[in-house]
Design an enzyme around this catalytic site. Structure first.
Site, PDB file in Angstrom:
ATOM      1  N   HIS A 174       0.842  -1.197   0.000  1.00  0.00           N
ATOM      2  CA  HIS A 174       0.000   0.000   0.000  1.00  0.00           C
ATOM      3  C   HIS A 174       0.875   1.244   0.000  1.00  0.00           C
ATOM      4  O   HIS A 174       1.928   1.274   0.644  1.00  0.00           O
ATOM      5  CB  HIS A 174      -0.917   0.018   1.234  1.00  0.00           C
TER       6      HIS A 174
ATOM      7  N   LYS B 284     -13.617   5.079   6.704  1.00  0.00           N
ATOM      8  CA  LYS B 284     -13.895   6.244   5.858  1.00  0.00           C
ATOM      9  C   LYS B 284     -15.383   6.364   5.566  1.00  0.00           C
ATOM     10  O   LYS B 284     -15.933   7.466   5.471  1.00  0.00           O
ATOM     11  CB  LYS B 284     -13.105   6.135   4.548  1.00  0.00           C
TER      12      LYS B 284
END
Length: 972
Positions: free
Chosen positions: A167, A610
């Site tokens: 990532h 999120k």
């Protein structure tokens, strides 16, 4: 001795290390850059420290003195902004670099201090075992009178995977990581300075000067975005330099501790390392079948080099003569077979070898592995073809090469059995046992790879195949779920292969087919564990699983674990319903039978946070795991939960031992997978002893969480939440969710505030990963990846995703009935879930700084009314959260119950502040010129003065991003 004095004494060596490293850096700066940069650094450092001190004092004085201190704070802040604004760009860049390098040195010193404190802890005969250590785990067994049979049963069923990912959050370059390791070695030497001669001390200082000089002159920012091959090499670095040695050392320590109390226990290789690097295709167009092959071919090469090097050393050391030792008949027969198969090499070894059987066997094994290494790598399959890849290759033959790691293991165990039978336990249980552990753990592939792809890619490929083959004229993707499942059932039951020769397919669909072809070939070549599973991102229904099963069937794969990834709040709530339909579906049931009735389920911490905010995400993840445990028991299917955690709290980060203990009862059951992402790789696995500590924390947490409650004498080890606790958390979650969504998704002006107040657009120019920051080209928050979302808020010191919505929910709940505070305090003390959640919240609130954050909003948000309105809302929620958390946890300030972490954050903040001020001013100047721009050397010659200034400003901003990431020890 008071607690404060004890802490100061305990951390004296750390403060001394930081002082020495800081002074050496200062001397390096003066040598290379002169006094102006150094003086500016010192001036800003002093101002920021005084500013922090006065801000703390402001909380404690009466109203009369408050006005004076407020004026002093204002004056100091204006002076800081003046210095930053008036610095020419070259000076600014060097000052930013100075603070950034300082943080790399502090991070290294703190990591080494962890090693030093652990060593001191073990040397102290009065000390109790360190929490989360293997020694503490064995003590836990003894206190609870857990018998060896229970432990052996648990160990035999355990499976733990630590999965490295690429990532885009690793802001630390490998060049800096290797220098940090060198500094760690020097700090270790300095702990024994009393044993050094004067000449050795002088050489030590020269060595430190050299490495810090090199660190100062190394660019902290990558000038070129890393390609997948760079990420693969970075992953191999941790495997090759650290994990290869640390993992067997961890097993050896565990066995040694266990055998003192349980001499007959056998510890199987239940902890392994996996990887997504080269296999994670979701949203990354640069990752495909050939990167999967590249990763595994390179990993094979590195691991075989390791094995051969060890066999060479064993052959050199094992000089036992047949006249003074004996070998088992089985080993002698194996030797005879090998010599007959390799007559030329046997002759090369010479007649003496026949008189030294162990040396002969290790030499012959070394030769055989050489043939494995000489085998050509699996060729890249750049596009789909109509027949399986394996069928297209010419038969190369194995020759004398080992056919797989199991055959090598059989030889190693044959030698070990012979040595033990002859009483040679030192070698058998020493270096040979270490090699056996390594082969058990790493096979011929080093780290098993996962492949991940978005569910929509599979649906699109199925739709195109149906249309191209003439089976359907409509669009499969638009059909209702029931009809899609029926189509897939027909395809799975049809013995014919749909992907016949001559089909004209799009590159996207060809890529999907190529992936599955390659997976089949890789598993046949390296073993089935080489590709551990296939993960389907954004899984919403049964058809998402059956689509992957269809592609497996097309390529002749019948036992590759299919892993749904549930990422949104809605998907977390529905995941057990989706799996219920899968577990009762005859075709998927048959597939599960081939997989040993084992099902992995991946839960996404980042996107759910999120999507719904940190409290709702945490609670929905907890409830989903609890329901999955019940589902597992009801169907008799072993469910392994794969935790997609990141480094920041907003992505599921935080202390891993406490996080595992906070999982619902019976949900771990000895099996779990955890992603190790981004900056956490260098933090957790950059140093051998730190890697061992992090792996033992995972083992201790997993084992302790998995021991059946009926075997535990102590109370409150696996507490089941009370009914009213669950109701309270559900109420708080709903309230926090509503507050979070109202600001983030329902306020139409919030996106503008976010884009202007944070460096979200500039982060995309920081070359820290091959993956794009957004899934699509849109600018909506929904389309932004969770990683840059959290990264950007961390940069501004708002750290908003890790706490927003919690304070309002808690305040509302307590205002309705003040007596509820006692209930929340009891929940915090008795329930590991809430304790871990609130402790993580304390940490993230402590890293936030509203004073700095509001400077970002004031300077960078163009609409002053918008800036003030949203900044005020965030400030109010922050204050509510701090008040509520400290009331529940206790203490006057955040982290009063974790003084070491509290002191670390306080020590860092004044050094992060200058970087934040520079970032604000530089962002404003860069955006005024049109935004980020990068130029290579040739382009710089042709560029205008303004374009060159934009490029230099871009570089300076990226330096601040890197420095703040190092300072707060979090990116995404």
């Amino acid at each position: 001795m008071s607690e404060r004095m004890y802490r100061r004494e305990k951390d004296h060596a750390l403060r001394q290390d930081i002082r020495v490293l800081g002074n050496t850096l200062g001397q390096s700066i003066q040598r290379h850059e002169g006094h102006q940069v150094f003086d500016t650094v010192e001036q800003l450092r002093g101002l920021c420290i005084r500013l922090r001190d006065q801000s703390e004092r402001l909380k404690q004085v009466d109203d009369a003195e408050k006005i004076t201190i407020q004026q002093q704070i204002h004056d100091m802040e204006q002076e800081i902004l003046r210095i930053v604004s008036e610095s020419d760009l070259d000076t600014a860049i060097d000052v930013i670099r100075a603070f950034t390098v300082y943080f790399h040195l502090v991070n290294t010193a703190e990591q080494y201090h962890r090693i030093r404190r652990r060593r001191a802890h073990e040397l102290d005969p009065q000390s109790t075992p360190q929490r989360g250590s293997l020694e503490a785990l064995v003590e836990f067994f003894k206190r609870n009178q857990i018998d060896g049979e229970t432990l052996q049963k648990l160990f035999n069923q355990m499976s733990i995977d630590l999965v490295f990912t690429a990532h885009p959050t690793e802001a630390t370059r490998r060049s800096l990581i290797t220098k940090s390791r060198r500094i760690t070695e020097l700090l270790n030497k300095s702990d024994h300075a009393d044993l050094m001669t004067q000449r050795e001390r002088e050489q030590w200082q020269r060595d430190l000067d050299t490495v810090i000089d090199l660190l100062w002159r190394t660019d902290a920012v990558r000038q070129v975005r890393p390609q997948p091959l760079d990420e693969i090499k970075m992953g191999i670095y941790y495997l090759d330099e650290i994990i290869y040695y640390a993992l067997p050392d961890l097993y050896a320590e565990f066995e040694e501790l266990l055998h003192k109390e349980y001499p007959d226990l056998v510890v199987p290789p239940f902890l392994r390392v996996g990887s997504w690097i080269g296999g994670d295709q979701d949203g990354n167009p640069f990752i495909h079948a050939d990167t999967l092959l590249t990763a595994l071919n390179q990993q094979r090469n590195y691991i075989l080099i390791h094995y051969r090097r060890t066999l060479f050393e064993l052959a050199r050391e094992c000089s036992q003569s047949i006249d003074h030792s004996t070998v088992t008949p089985e080993l002698q027969a194996s030797l005879d077979r090998d010599m007959a198969a390799m007559p030329e090499y046997t002759e090369e070894l010479g007649p003496q070898t026949a008189l030294e059987p162990y040396r002969a066997k290790f030499s012959l094994m070394w030769k055989r592995l050489g043939e494995n290494r000489a085998m050509p790598p699996i060729p890249q399959q750049l596009s789909w073809s109509s027949s399986p890849l394996a069928d297209q290759q010419e038969e190369t033959g194995q020759g004398i090469a080992y056919k797989d790691a199991e055959e090598l293991l059989a030889d190693l165990r044959l030698v070990q059995d012979s040595l033990l039978a002859d009483g040679e336990t030192t070698i058998a249980q020493g270096p040979l046992q270490t090699l056996i552990r390594q082969v058990e753990s790493f096979g011929f592939y080093f780290a098993a790879l996962d492949v991940r792809q978005h569910s929509e890619r599979h649906s699109s490929a199925v739709s195109e195949l149906l249309q191209v083959t003439g089976l359907r004229k409509d669009d499969y993707k638009t059909l209702p779920e029931q009809e899609r499942v029926q189509i897939l059932e027909n395809l799975l039951q049809d013995p014919r292969i749909l992907t016949r020769p001559g089909l004209k397919l799009s590159p996207e669909t060809s890529q999907i087919l190529t992936n599955f072809q390659t997976i089949r070939q890789v598993r046949e070549t390296f073993g089935k564990r080489a590709v551990n599973c296939y993960i389907t991102s954004m899984s919403h229904s049964l058809s998402d699983l059956l689509e992957v099963q269809f592609f497996c069937k097309e390529m002749g794969i019948y036992d590759l674990p299919i892993v749904p990834l549930f990422e949104t709040i809605d998907d977390l709530r529905r995941c057990t319903d989706i799996l219920e339909t899968a577990f009762t579906h005859p075709l998927y049931q048959e597939y599960l039978k081939n997989c040993g009735y084992e099902q992995q389920v991946m839960l996404g911490y980042s996107d759910s946070s999120k999507d719904g905010g940190i409290l709702t995400s945490s609670w929905e993840l907890y409830q989903a795991q609890s329901r999955l445990a019940t589902l597992s028991q009801r169907h008799g299917i072993t469910i392994t939960i794969f935790h997609g955690r990141g480094g920041a709290i907003g992505r599921g980060g935080g202390p891993i031992y406490q996080a595992i203990l906070a999982q619902p009862p019976v949900s771990v059951n000895g099996r779990l997978r955890i992603t190790e992402q981004g900056e956490m790789l260098s933090f957790k696995y950059g140093i051998h002893d730190i890697a061992i500590r992090n792996m033992e924390l995972v083992i201790a947490g997993a084992v302790q969480s998995s021991i059946p409650i009926e075997h535990i004498v102590e109370s409150q080890v696996h507490p089941k939440p009370k009914t009213d606790w669950v109701a309270t958390m559900t109420r708080l979650s709903n309230s926090a969710h509503s507050r979070y969504r109202k600001l983030i998704y329902e306020d139409p002006a919030f996106l503008t505030f976010f884009e202007q107040a944070t460096p979200i657009k500039e982060i995309g120019w920081l070359n820290i990963g091959s993956r794009p920051a957004r899934r699509t080209v849109g600018r909506a928050i929904e389309e932004l990846r969770a990683i840059p979302w959290i990264f950007s808020w961390m940069q501004t010191r708002y750290v908003l995703p890790s706490w927003y919505g919690v304070g309002g929910a808690l305040e509302e709940y307590l205002q309705e009935d003040p007596d509820r505070l006692a209930q929340l305090q009891q929940m915090y003390k008795q329930w590991p879930f809430l304790q871990t959640f609130l402790d993580n919240l304390q940490m993230t609130l402590s890293k936030a700084d509203m004073s700095i954050a509001h400077v970002y909003a004031h300077f960078l948000v163009e609409d002053r009314g918008l800036s003030e309105r949203i900044a005020r809302e965030i400030q109010s929620e922050y204050e509510r959260t701090c008040r509520a958390v400290t009331a529940i946890v206790g203490g006057r300030n955040l982290l009063d119950n974790s003084p070491t972490l509290q002191e670390s954050i306080r020590r860092r903040n004044p050094y992060v502040d200058p970087l934040s001020y520079f970032q604000i001013i530089l962002l404003k100047r860069l955006r005024a010129l049109g935004g980020p721009l990068t130029l290579d050397a040739e382009a710089q010659k042709q560029a205008s003065a303004e374009e060159n200034e934009r490029a230099r400003l871009t570089y300076a901003v990226l330096l601040t991003i890197n420095g703040i990431a190092a300072g707060v020890r979090n990116t995404g």
